[in-house]
Design a protein around this motif. Structure first.
Motif, PDB file in Angstrom:
ATOM      1  N   ASP A  10       0.665  -1.169  -0.023  1.00 45.13           N
ATOM      2  CA  ASP A  10      -0.007   0.041  -0.191  1.00 45.13           C
ATOM      3  C   ASP A  10       0.941   1.285   0.036  1.00 45.13           C
ATOM      4  O   ASP A  10       0.568   2.442   0.292  1.00 45.13           O
ATOM      5  CB  ASP A  10      -1.010  -0.044   1.239  1.00 45.13           C
ATOM      6  CG  ASP A  10      -0.291   0.140   2.594  1.00 45.13           C
ATOM      7  OD1 ASP A  10       1.002   0.032   2.398  1.00 45.13           O
ATOM      8  OD2 ASP A  10      -0.975   0.183   3.614  1.00 45.13           O
ATOM      9  N   THR A  12       2.807   2.168   2.091  1.00 39.64           N
ATOM     10  CA  THR A  12       3.105   2.867   3.423  1.00 39.64           C
ATOM     11  C   THR A  12       4.071   2.299   4.341  1.00 39.64           C
ATOM     12  O   THR A  12       4.734   1.178   3.819  1.00 39.64           O
ATOM     13  CB  THR A  12       1.669   2.886   4.208  1.00 39.64           C
ATOM     14  OG1 THR A  12       1.538   1.654   4.590  1.00 39.64           O
ATOM     15  CG2 THR A  12       0.638   3.757   3.735  1.00 39.64           C
ATOM     16  N   GLU A  13       4.579   2.864   5.485  1.00 41.79           N
ATOM     17  CA  GLU A  13       5.681   2.369   6.099  1.00 41.79           C
ATOM     18  C   GLU A  13       5.404   0.686   6.620  1.00 41.79           C
ATOM     19  O   GLU A  13       6.234   0.024   6.676  1.00 41.79           O
ATOM     20  CB  GLU A  13       5.997   2.914   7.222  1.00 41.79           C
ATOM     21  CG  GLU A  13       4.712   3.335   8.082  1.00 41.79           C
ATOM     22  CD  GLU A  13       5.292   4.515   9.255  1.00 41.79           C
ATOM     23  OE1 GLU A  13       4.270   4.781   9.982  1.00 41.79           O
ATOM     24  OE2 GLU A  13       6.327   4.912   9.002  1.00 41.79           O
ATOM     25  N   THR A  66       0.258   7.758  -5.944  1.00 42.99           N
ATOM     26  CA  THR A  66       0.957   7.243  -5.008  1.00 42.99           C
ATOM     27  C   THR A  66       1.079   5.779  -5.292  1.00 42.99           C
ATOM     28  O   THR A  66       2.298   5.222  -5.306  1.00 42.99           O
ATOM     29  CB  THR A  66       0.075   7.149  -3.465  1.00 42.99           C
ATOM     30  OG1 THR A  66       0.071   8.539  -3.350  1.00 42.99           O
ATOM     31  CG2 THR A  66       0.875   6.533  -2.574  1.00 42.99           C
ATOM     32  N   THR A  70       4.797   4.043  -5.876  1.00 45.72           N
ATOM     33  CA  THR A  70       5.246   2.882  -5.074  1.00 45.72           C
ATOM     34  C   THR A  70       5.666   1.903  -6.143  1.00 45.72           C
ATOM     35  O   THR A  70       6.674   0.995  -5.888  1.00 45.72           O
ATOM     36  CB  THR A  70       4.022   2.366  -4.296  1.00 45.72           C
ATOM     37  OG1 THR A  70       3.560   3.442  -3.226  1.00 45.72           O
ATOM     38  CG2 THR A  70       4.119   1.044  -3.507  1.00 45.72           C
TER      39      THR A  70
END
Length: 149
Positions: A10, A12-13, A66, A70
């Protein structure tokens, strides 16, 4: 042992360690790496976006951007490790899209990321990773990312 691995990220971290783990596994096994980013339709359809005049300025566009960033980053990291990576950006519900993509690619292993969340968060919203694990019959590896609070 593994010929096709699916990494769901996704961006994110929570996905950080899963990304590097999936690339390492693919390199070690000479496996093809399939990388999936899902633009969550529940997120962008729940928001009216009244202040946006142009559709390309709305939340759906931001999530797509995003996702593309990614996927490009993960593909570059995979290529730097000598791993053949195929990227896919889908619109839909994340858990269902992960399972659908795994079935389409007939993957041998799912790699998913997670991070520690408060119990209240999990009881209200649950986790996409948890849902994938409950619904999928494929082998899966869950890689935790510890996040500094």
């Amino acid at each position: 042992m593994y010929d096709h691995i699916l990494l769901a990220s996704d961006g994110t971290e929570a996905s950080t360690n899963a990304e590097s783990h999936a690339i390492s596994l693919a390199a070690e096994h000479g496996a093809a790496l399939h990388v999936l980013y899902v633009v969550d339709e529940d997120v962008y359809t729940a928001y009216s976006g009244d202040e946006y005049v142009d559709e390309s300025e709305g939340p759906e566009h931001g999530l797509e951007e995003t996702g593309q960033e990614t996927l490009a980053r993960i593909q570059a990291d995979a290529e730097a490790s000598g791993v053949d990576a195929t990227t896919t950006l889908k619109h839909g519900r994340p858990a269902e899209s992960v399972i659908e993509t795994a079935d389409e690619a007939d993957v041998d292993l799912l790699v998913l990321g997670t991070k520690r969340r408060p119990a209240e968060y999990r009881s209200l919203l649950g986790s996409i990773t948890d849902k994938v694990l409950r619904l999928s019959e494929r082998p899966a590896v869950v890689v935790k990312t510890e996040v500094e609070e």
